[in-house]
Design a protein around this motif. Structure first.
Motif, short mmCIF file in Angstrom:
data_model
loop_
_atom_site.label_atom_id
_atom_site.label_comp_id
_atom_site.label_asym_id
_atom_site.label_seq_id
_atom_site.Cartn_x
_atom_site.Cartn_y
_atom_site.Cartn_z
N GLY A 80 0.82 -1.23 0.03
CA GLY A 80 0.09 0.06 -0.04
C GLY A 80 0.64 1.30 0.05
N SER A 81 1.91 0.99 0.91
CA SER A 81 2.93 2.57 0.82
C SER A 81 3.52 2.97 -0.64
CB SER A 81 4.03 2.09 1.72
OG SER A 81 4.75 3.22 1.85
N ASP A 82 4.00 1.70 -1.46
CA ASP A 82 4.59 2.10 -2.46
C ASP A 82 3.56 2.30 -3.66
OD1 ASP A 82 7.04 1.05 -1.45
OD2 ASP A 82 6.85 -0.88 -2.47
N ALA A 83 2.36 1.60 -3.34
CA ALA A 83 1.11 2.28 -4.40
C ALA A 83 0.85 3.40 -4.26
CB ALA A 83 -0.04 1.10 -4.19
N TYR A 84 0.67 3.95 -3.10
CA TYR A 84 0.38 5.55 -2.91
C TYR A 84 1.71 6.23 -3.42
CZ TYR A 84 -0.15 9.93 -0.37
OH TYR A 84 -0.20 11.38 -0.16
N ALA A 85 2.77 5.95 -3.10
CA ALA A 85 3.91 6.70 -3.60
C ALA A 85 3.98 7.03 -5.18
CB ALA A 85 5.15 6.37 -2.75
N GLU A 86 3.79 5.72 -5.76
CA GLU A 86 3.78 5.85 -7.13
C GLU A 86 2.71 6.63 -7.75
OE1 GLU A 86 2.45 1.53 -8.65
OE2 GLU A 86 4.39 1.64 -7.93
N SER A 87 1.64 6.48 -7.22
CA SER A 87 0.20 7.05 -7.70
C SER A 87 0.66 8.74 -7.25
CB SER A 87 -0.96 6.78 -6.91
OG SER A 87 -0.69 7.36 -5.50
N LYS A 88 1.29 9.28 -6.52
CA LYS A 88 1.66 10.67 -6.14
C LYS A 88 2.83 11.05 -7.14
CE LYS A 88 -1.19 11.32 -4.57
NZ LYS A 88 -2.29 12.40 -4.64
N LEU A 89 3.73 10.02 -7.57
CA LEU A 89 4.65 10.31 -8.75
C LEU A 89 3.54 10.43 -9.98
CD1 LEU A 89 7.29 10.43 -10.16
CD2 LEU A 89 7.63 7.89 -10.01
N HIS A 90 2.92 9.63 -10.25
CA HIS A 90 2.23 9.62 -11.14
C HIS A 90 1.37 11.01 -11.29
CE1 HIS A 90 1.54 5.19 -11.24
NE2 HIS A 90 2.52 5.49 -11.66
N ASP A 91 0.75 11.62 -10.37
CA ASP A 91 0.13 12.91 -10.50
C ASP A 91 1.20 14.15 -10.62
OD1 ASP A 91 -2.13 11.96 -9.38
OD2 ASP A 91 -1.90 12.34 -7.39
N ALA A 92 2.32 14.21 -10.37
CA ALA A 92 3.44 15.08 -10.76
C ALA A 92 3.71 14.81 -12.16
CB ALA A 92 4.59 14.96 -9.98
N MET A 93 3.75 13.80 -12.79
CA MET A 93 3.99 13.59 -14.16
C MET A 93 3.00 13.91 -14.89
SD MET A 93 5.32 9.65 -13.80
CE MET A 93 5.31 8.96 -15.46
N LEU A 94 1.61 13.78 -14.35
CA LEU A 94 0.58 14.46 -15.25
C LEU A 94 0.58 15.82 -15.20
CD1 LEU A 94 -2.23 13.99 -16.43
CD2 LEU A 94 -3.14 13.96 -14.24
N ALA A 95 0.86 16.51 -14.06
CA ALA A 95 0.91 18.16 -14.01
C ALA A 95 1.83 18.44 -15.09
CB ALA A 95 1.33 18.45 -12.49
N PHE A 96 3.02 17.80 -15.08
CA PHE A 96 4.24 18.43 -16.15
C PHE A 96 3.88 17.79 -17.32
CE2 PHE A 96 7.08 17.46 -11.97
CZ PHE A 96 6.68 18.67 -11.55
N ALA A 97 3.03 17.02 -17.83
CA ALA A 97 2.83 16.37 -19.14
C ALA A 97 1.63 17.57 -19.70
CB ALA A 97 2.19 15.16 -19.20
N VAL A 98 0.82 18.07 -18.62
CA VAL A 98 -0.23 18.97 -19.26
C VAL A 98 0.30 20.22 -19.26
CG1 VAL A 98 -2.27 20.33 -18.26
CG2 VAL A 98 -2.35 17.94 -17.90
N ALA A 99 1.52 20.71 -18.50
CA ALA A 99 2.08 21.76 -18.60
C ALA A 99 2.85 22.09 -20.15
CB ALA A 99 3.17 21.99 -17.48
N ARG A 100 3.20 20.69 -20.49
CA ARG A 100 3.97 20.77 -21.71
C ARG A 100 2.97 20.72 -22.92
NH1 ARG A 100 5.80 15.87 -24.19
NH2 ARG A 100 5.15 14.82 -22.41
N ARG A 101 1.84 20.40 -22.83
CA ARG A 101 0.78 20.15 -23.87
C ARG A 101 0.05 21.07 -23.91
NH1 ARG A 101 -0.74 14.01 -24.95
NH2 ARG A 101 1.19 12.94 -24.56
N TRP A 102 -0.40 21.97 -22.84
CA TRP A 102 -1.32 22.84 -22.85
C TRP A 102 -0.45 24.16 -22.28
CZ3 TRP A 102 -5.86 20.62 -19.75
CH2 TRP A 102 -6.46 19.45 -20.64
N PRO A 103 0.19 25.01 -23.35
CA PRO A 103 0.99 25.86 -22.80
C PRO A 103 0.19 26.77 -22.31
CG PRO A 103 1.02 25.78 -25.14
CD PRO A 103 0.45 24.52 -24.80
N ASP A 104 -1.09 27.36 -22.57
CA ASP A 104 -1.96 28.45 -22.18
C ASP A 104 -2.37 28.03 -20.62
OD1 ASP A 104 -3.42 26.22 -23.01
OD2 ASP A 104 -5.08 27.42 -23.64
N VAL A 105 -1.88 26.91 -20.08
CA VAL A 105 -2.63 26.69 -18.76
C VAL A 105 -1.25 26.76 -17.80
CG1 VAL A 105 -3.41 24.87 -17.14
CG2 VAL A 105 -4.54 25.41 -19.54
#
Length: 256
Positions: free
Chosen positions: A148-173
């Motif tokens: 459970g600890s690893d699952a949570y930690a990697e999901s929070k890594l995914h959230d950061a990855m998503l934030a940065f992917a959106v920043a790259r793909r949506w330059p107006d946001v």
């Protein structure tokens, strides 16, 4: 003043951020998993505009929450706060997905993709993500023994990855991620050592848009200051793989 939607905001850090934003005269819409939590949230913070009700554990539920948010009109910012914690046992949703992945990784992807694009997106990560691996080859825990600890930690890594992917793909946001610290919420537990009074400030600051220093994108924050995220969070190939996986599982494409 801004109009802001906060997922997972009937209690905890989401409600704390909402209260601060209301005090700053912003318009806030909360989200609760069910009607009982929604009533509790309304009693706790009656100044909010509305409370959207829906369970983000399922793909259909996340889609419905996005539709409800869009039905309320345009928002200036969305704070992706909804999550379950690091002490979760293995449980599969009706979609056949581990519920930690479904809530913590997939639902913010679906909400990001389907809610009409705001000016600001804020994703809550965790300090635990610094020691995680994205584990995209077994993101659904099909071959690994559950932790459970690893699952949570990697999901929070995914959230950061998503934030940065959106920043790259949506330059107006302005799309950013943060860690609130290990604080004594229901999720964090009573022994958590970090400062509760600081835990909700960064997400509110990034969402409000009241300060030019918050007009940044693709950044990671801790207590109002930039810090370096896990290197995998900035890996564009891994970001694109995560987006593709989420699209394949959910049937929802991230708009270009």
């Amino acid at each position: 003043m801004s109009r802001i939607f906060i997922s997972g905001s009937s209690t905890g850090l989401g409600l704390m951020a909402a209260r601060l934003l209301v005090e700053q005269h912003h318009t806030v819409v909360l989200h609760a998993r069910n009607a009982y939590r929604a009533e509790d949230a309304k009693r706790a913070l009656p100044q909010v505009e509305a409370v959207v009700v829906g369970d983000l554990e399922t793909i259909a539920g996340a889609k419905d929450v996005a539709a409800q948010v869009n039905g309320l009109g345009h928002f200036d910012a969305v704070i992706h706060n909804a999550a379950v914690g690091y002490r979760e046992g293995f449980r599969v949703t009706e979609d056949g997905l581990p519920h930690v992945f479904a809530i913590n990784t997939l639902s913010p992807y679906i909400l990001t993709s389907l809610i009409d694009r705001p000016k600001r997106l804020v994703y809550l990560s965790s300090g635990m993500h610094h020691h995680a691996d994205a584990s995209l080859d077994d993101i659904l825990w099909s071959t690994r023994r559950w932790n459970g600890s690893d699952a949570y930690a990697e999901s929070k890594l995914h959230d950061a990855m998503l934030a940065f992917a959106v920043a790259r793909r949506w330059p107006d946001v302005f799309s950013n991620a943060l860690e609130p610290g290990w604080v004594p919420t229901k999720m964090g537990g009573p022994g958590a050592p970090d400062d509760m009074s600081q835990a909700h400030l960064t997400q509110a600051w990034l969402a409000a848009g009241d300060n030019a220093k918050a007009d940044v994108s693709g950044q990671y924050f801790y207590h109002l200051k930039r810090m370096a995220p896990h290197p995998q969070a900035k890996d564009t190939a891994l970001q694109d793989r995560l987006i593709a996986i989420c699209e394949d599982i959910s049937g929802v494409a991230l708009p270009v």
